[in-house]
Design an enzyme around this catalytic site. Structure first.
Site, PDB file in Angstrom:
ATOM      1  N   TYR A 101       0.818  -1.227   0.000  1.00 41.33           N
ATOM      2  CA  TYR A 101       0.000   0.000   0.000  1.00 41.33           C
ATOM      3  C   TYR A 101       0.843   1.265   0.000  1.00 41.33           C
ATOM      4  O   TYR A 101       0.300   2.363   0.115  1.00 41.33           O
ATOM      5  CB  TYR A 101      -0.885   0.063   1.255  1.00 41.33           C
ATOM      6  N   CYS A 120      14.082 -11.081  -2.741  1.00 39.04           N
ATOM      7  CA  CYS A 120      14.547 -10.719  -4.079  1.00 39.04           C
ATOM      8  C   CYS A 120      13.461 -10.022  -4.879  1.00 39.04           C
ATOM      9  O   CYS A 120      12.915 -10.583  -5.840  1.00 39.04           O
ATOM     10  CB  CYS A 120      15.028 -11.963  -4.798  1.00 39.04           C
ATOM     11  N   TYR A 164      -2.568  -6.237  10.694  1.00 37.80           N
ATOM     12  CA  TYR A 164      -2.210  -6.534   9.318  1.00 37.80           C
ATOM     13  C   TYR A 164      -0.691  -6.664   9.155  1.00 37.80           C
ATOM     14  O   TYR A 164      -0.144  -6.336   8.107  1.00 37.80           O
ATOM     15  CB  TYR A 164      -2.799  -5.483   8.353  1.00 37.80           C
TER      16      TYR A 164
HETATM   17  N1  LLP Z   1     -15.186  -5.452   9.117  1.00 37.14           N
HETATM   18  C1  LLP Z   1     -15.055  -5.789   7.830  1.00 37.14           C
HETATM   19  C2  LLP Z   1     -16.193  -6.360   7.114  1.00 37.14           C
HETATM   20  C3  LLP Z   1     -13.812  -5.593   7.175  1.00 37.14           C
HETATM   21  O1  LLP Z   1     -13.693  -5.923   5.893  1.00 37.14           O
HETATM   22  C4  LLP Z   1     -12.715  -5.040   7.888  1.00 37.14           C
HETATM   23  C5  LLP Z   1     -11.429  -4.824   7.253  1.00 37.14           C
HETATM   24  C6  LLP Z   1     -12.900  -4.718   9.265  1.00 37.14           C
HETATM   25  C7  LLP Z   1     -14.151  -4.929   9.834  1.00 37.14           C
HETATM   26  C8  LLP Z   1     -11.821  -4.165  10.122  1.00 37.14           C
HETATM   27  O2  LLP Z   1     -11.387  -2.919   9.664  1.00 37.14           O
HETATM   28  P1  LLP Z   1     -10.359  -2.061  10.560  1.00 37.14           P
HETATM   29  O3  LLP Z   1     -11.054  -1.655  11.832  1.00 37.14           O
HETATM   30  O4  LLP Z   1      -9.167  -2.912  10.823  1.00 37.14           O
HETATM   31  O5  LLP Z   1     -10.031  -0.903   9.698  1.00 37.14           O
HETATM   32  N2  LLP Z   1      -4.807  -5.037   4.967  1.00 37.14           N
HETATM   33  C9  LLP Z   1      -5.202  -3.650   4.996  1.00 37.14           C
HETATM   34  C10 LLP Z   1      -6.525  -3.458   5.680  1.00 37.14           C
HETATM   35  C11 LLP Z   1      -7.648  -4.274   5.062  1.00 37.14           C
HETATM   36  C12 LLP Z   1      -8.949  -4.123   5.802  1.00 37.14           C
HETATM   37  C13 LLP Z   1      -9.951  -5.104   5.312  1.00 37.14           C
HETATM   38  N3  LLP Z   1     -11.198  -5.107   6.022  1.00 37.14           N
HETATM   39  C14 LLP Z   1      -4.098  -2.829   5.656  1.00 37.14           C
HETATM   40  O6  LLP Z   1      -3.075  -3.394   6.019  1.00 37.14           O
HETATM   41  O7  LLP Z   1      -4.215  -1.613   5.758  1.00 37.14           O
END
Ligand code: LLP
Length: 417
Positions: A316, A342, A371
């Protein structure tokens, strides 16, 4: 209160010097602070105190069994997106009645598992899926509790890869079609409509997208109410941002304060699904400097953690603060902090001004609790990192470092090759 702080130039995790933990368990190493994790959970729990609510931690942010178990003990529920996450949540003794299940691609096997486990509700993302859940529930002679995930077409103003609530995204059911879908759902024999769900994105640093999305969702609830449908659960999703660099995101109290007045007089149980804002700043990644390499334009700090350990910067372009574990009087250099993988895309920081570190010294990559490990992989056949949980003066290993034999554990070499 920050539980990762310097004392006399040494970085501490709560009451323990980080270098002590890193020497004990090696690097790359994820270190979590139990106090931070609990404080973040309580912040949500207290913010929504005025209404019936369930805080369902989003397992995708961090699914460590020890972390989940300790959150479960505090009364936390789970937001899951796979059978594997249901398994982890149940194993950590999160009550099945506090598990909500979203995701656009639930398989038959996963749906059966969720039904057998008697989860609180399925957050259904398409009409096809709705019929499939009904069919499977019928074949199991049970009723599936469902909410429809509506897509309110709101721009959360975040990175395109982590915004989910726009019409162009694969998630949820367009808000304007949801009424018809609910009508269809109520006619199904093996499905019970219990709620409504929305989630518009992640790392959101303003309140207005949450407010706008809720407004739109409430109008639908009103419409449904008139038609006789009983919506008991309103799942507002997750998405609150955290400070990686200089963001000043609202805290759970601000979120509740802006949303709760809109919910007055309604008999709804509110579900919140935070991931990042509970775990993100409760964890750091410790890495060791392997080599320094002076380039023509900039220096390279080559460390032992790579994009397989923390993919966010590569994937990202995310910013993670990087700081020395032991502060020393050093000039600053301009450097790329890179891993051993690599790929040119394997970096933890690009053109970053950091103190000139030396071979063998430890660096802390901050805000890595969400994450981080959960997105890590074995790419380049690198065993995944160990994880440690700190609580006050105590620290304990919560995941051992993978070994080389872990890497080939699932491989099969047929005699014919
Ligand atoms: N609920 C649903 C349906 C979701 O899809 C997500 C995150 C959450 C809750 C939790 O969201 P949060 O509170 O953590 O923002 N890998 C990415 C983030 C992907 C989030 C996907 N869905 C990163 O490293 O920024």
């Amino acid at each position: 209160m920050n539980f990762f702080q310097y004392r006399n130039g040494r970085l501490y995790a709560e009451e323990v010097p980080v270098s002590e933990i890193a020497s004990a368990y090696g690097t790359p190493l994820y270190i979590y602070s139990a106090r931070t994790l609990h404080r973040h959970f309580r912040a949500y729990d207290e913010a929504f105190d005025g209404v019936p609510h369930i805080i369902c931690f989003a397992l995708k942010a961090n699914s460590s069994s020890a972390l989940l178990r300790s959150l479960a003990k505090q009364g936390c529920g789970a937001d899951v997106v796979s059978g594997g996450e249901i398994f982890r949540a149940l194993k950590a003794k999160i009550p099945s009645g506090k598990i909500v299940y979203a995701g656009v691609g639930k398989t038959e096997e996963e749906i059966r598992y969720a039904l057998r486990s008697r989860i609180l509700m399925f957050n259904v993302e398409s009409e096809n899926e709705l019929f499939e859940i009904d069919r499977i529930a019928g074949s199991m002679k049970t009723k599936a509790p469902i909410a429809l995930r509506v897509n309110p077409d709101i721009d959360p103003g975040t990175h395109p890869y982590i915004s989910t609530g726009l019409r162009k995204h694969k998630f949820g059911i367009p808000l304007e079609d949801a009424f018809e879908y609910y009508k269809a759902a109520r006619k199904l024999r093996n499905t019970e409509v219990v709620g409504i769900h929305k989630h518009i994105g992640s790392q959101i640093t303003r309140l207005s997208p949450f407010v706008d999305a809720l407004k739109r969702t409430l109008s639908l609830i009103d419409e449904l109410c008139v038609s006789g449908a009983e919506i008991r659960y309103l799942d507002i999703g997750g998405g609150l941002g955290i400070t990686y660099k200089d963001e000043e995101p609202p805290v759970p109290h601000d979120l509740a304060e802006s949303l709760l007045p809109m919910l007055k007089g309604r008999r709804l149980t509110i579900i919140v699904e935070p991931g990042r804002s509970i775990a993100g700043n409760a964890g750091i990644l410790i890495t060791k400097v392997l080599y320094m390499k002076a380039g023509k334009e900039k220096d390279f700090v080559i460390v032992d953690a790579g994009m397989n350990d923390l993919i966010r910067p590569s994937f990202y372009g995310a910013y993670h603060h990087i700081q020395p574990v032991e502060k020393r009087k050093r000039r600053n250099i301009l450097a790329d902090v890179v891993g051993p993988i690599c790929e040119s895309g394997d970096f933890l920081a690009k053109e970053r001004e950091i103190p000139a570190v030396r071979q063998g010294e430890y660096l802390a990559v901050m805000s890595a609790g969400a994450y981080g490990f959960s997105m890590s992989s074995n790419y380049n056949s690198r065993p995944r990192a160990a994880e440690v949980l700190v609580s006050g003066k105590d620290f304990t290993l919560i995941r051992r470092r993978e070994t080389y034999s872990d890497l080939t554990r699932g491989d099969i070499v047929p005699p014919s090759v």
